[in-house]
Design a protein around this motif. Structure first.
Motif, PDB file in Angstrom:
ATOM      1  N   CYS A  16      -8.530  -5.751   9.718  1.00  0.00           N
ATOM      2  CA  CYS A  16      -8.844  -5.963   8.309  1.00  0.00           C
ATOM      3  C   CYS A  16      -8.505  -7.389   7.848  1.00  0.00           C
ATOM      4  O   CYS A  16      -7.409  -7.890   8.109  1.00  0.00           O
ATOM      5  N   GLY A  18      -7.904  -8.249   4.860  1.00  0.00           N
ATOM      6  CA  GLY A  18      -6.880  -8.200   3.822  1.00  0.00           C
ATOM      7  C   GLY A  18      -5.481  -7.914   4.324  1.00  0.00           C
ATOM      8  O   GLY A  18      -4.529  -8.579   3.920  1.00  0.00           O
ATOM      9  N   CYS A  19      -5.328  -6.932   5.230  1.00  0.00           N
ATOM     10  CA  CYS A  19      -3.974  -6.467   5.536  1.00  0.00           C
ATOM     11  C   CYS A  19      -3.578  -6.474   7.002  1.00  0.00           C
ATOM     12  O   CYS A  19      -2.434  -6.122   7.330  1.00  0.00           O
ATOM     13  N   GLY A  26      -7.294 -13.828   8.325  1.00  0.00           N
ATOM     14  CA  GLY A  26      -7.083 -12.960   7.173  1.00  0.00           C
ATOM     15  C   GLY A  26      -6.009 -13.476   6.231  1.00  0.00           C
ATOM     16  O   GLY A  26      -5.373 -14.508   6.465  1.00  0.00           O
ATOM     17  N   MET A  29      -1.832  -9.499   3.776  1.00  0.00           N
ATOM     18  CA  MET A  29      -1.104  -8.884   2.669  1.00  0.00           C
ATOM     19  C   MET A  29      -0.180  -7.766   3.151  1.00  0.00           C
ATOM     20  O   MET A  29      -0.504  -7.042   4.093  1.00  0.00           O
ATOM     21  N   CYS A  40       1.879  -6.525  -4.276  1.00  0.00           N
ATOM     22  CA  CYS A  40       1.855  -7.459  -3.153  1.00  0.00           C
ATOM     23  C   CYS A  40       2.351  -8.805  -3.650  1.00  0.00           C
ATOM     24  O   CYS A  40       1.918  -9.281  -4.704  1.00  0.00           O
ATOM     25  N   TRP A  42       2.265 -12.613  -2.560  1.00  0.00           N
ATOM     26  CA  TRP A  42       1.437 -13.370  -1.621  1.00  0.00           C
ATOM     27  C   TRP A  42       1.573 -14.866  -1.889  1.00  0.00           C
ATOM     28  O   TRP A  42       1.672 -15.290  -3.042  1.00  0.00           O
ATOM     29  N   THR A  62     -10.874 -10.554  -3.318  1.00  0.00           N
ATOM     30  CA  THR A  62     -10.404  -9.868  -2.109  1.00  0.00           C
ATOM     31  C   THR A  62      -8.993  -9.323  -2.314  1.00  0.00           C
ATOM     32  O   THR A  62      -8.708  -8.168  -1.957  1.00  0.00           O
ATOM     33  N   LEU A  63      -8.109 -10.137  -2.876  1.00  0.00           N
ATOM     34  CA  LEU A  63      -6.731  -9.699  -3.118  1.00  0.00           C
ATOM     35  C   LEU A  63      -6.713  -8.487  -4.050  1.00  0.00           C
ATOM     36  O   LEU A  63      -5.964  -7.524  -3.836  1.00  0.00           O
ATOM     37  N   ASP A  65      -9.231  -6.298  -4.597  1.00  0.00           N
ATOM     38  CA  ASP A  65      -9.844  -5.163  -3.911  1.00  0.00           C
ATOM     39  C   ASP A  65      -8.873  -4.543  -2.904  1.00  0.00           C
ATOM     40  O   ASP A  65      -8.729  -3.319  -2.829  1.00  0.00           O
ATOM     41  N   GLU A  66      -8.209  -5.366  -2.143  1.00  0.00           N
ATOM     42  CA  GLU A  66      -7.291  -4.867  -1.118  1.00  0.00           C
ATOM     43  C   GLU A  66      -6.106  -4.146  -1.734  1.00  0.00           C
ATOM     44  O   GLU A  66      -5.708  -3.073  -1.271  1.00  0.00           O
ATOM     45  N   CYS A  67      -5.529  -4.702  -2.783  1.00  0.00           N
ATOM     46  CA  CYS A  67      -4.395  -4.050  -3.434  1.00  0.00           C
ATOM     47  C   CYS A  67      -4.827  -2.699  -4.012  1.00  0.00           C
ATOM     48  O   CYS A  67      -4.094  -1.706  -3.918  1.00  0.00           O
TER      49      CYS A  67
END
Length: 161
Positions: A16, A18-19, A26, A29, A40, A42, A62-63, A65-67
């Motif tokens: 991923c 994001g993580c 990437g 996170m 998170c 970051w 992206t940050l 969406d991922e969180c």
């Protein structure tokens, strides 16, 4: 505040953006549970800039969406897919910031659809971006088929950040 264990680390093919800590391109996170919130912390870097010293808006999305997805993993104990993402950019996030905070919370559930509110704050606590992510959540059988078993914290210790 408790650190959340990454439920995907042992899954074949996990990479991923994001993580995944092993993805060299990437954003890497990591997540914490703080009451009803998933958080998170970051550190921006110039590699993710749009304009000079300014974090690219797509990276901010992206940050967010991922969180939001980690709210689904931890709070709903399932997985899902983003069906809609709206972001409002309030002020620039500088890549020179020592740390930013991304904070997400489940706002509403309608059947299998989760509405998640997310904010990004700079190191001074100023709101820089806010978003709403809408997720279609998976049934337990579908989540299991995707390799999801559970999302837990790393013990009972409280972490101070």
């Amino acid at each position: 505040m408790r650190k959340i264990k990454n439920p995907w680390l042992s899954k074949p093919g996990y990479h991923c953006f994001g993580c995944c800590p092993e993805n060299p391109h990437g954003v890497g996170m990591e997540f914490f549970e703080d009451g009803e919130d998933i958080v998170c912390f970051w550190r921006p870097s110039a590699r993710y800039q749009g304009w000079i010293d300014t974090l690219h808006g797509g990276i901010q999305a992206t940050l967010i969406d991922e969180c939001a997805s980690w709210v689904v993993f931890r709070k709903l104990q399932t997985t899902g897919v983003t069906s809609n993402l709206n972001v409002k950019y309030r002020r620039p996030v500088m890549t020179t910031e020592p740390q930013i905070t991304i904070r997400a919370r489940l706002c509403e559930m309608k059947r299998n659809v989760a509405f998640i509110g997310v904010t990004i704050e700079n190191s001074r606590g100023e709101l820089c971006a806010e978003g709403e992510a809408v997720y279609f959540t998976a049934t337990p059988d579908k989540a299991a088929g995707m390799g999801f078993t559970e999302c837990v914290t790393e013990g009972d210790e409280l972490l101070s950040m």
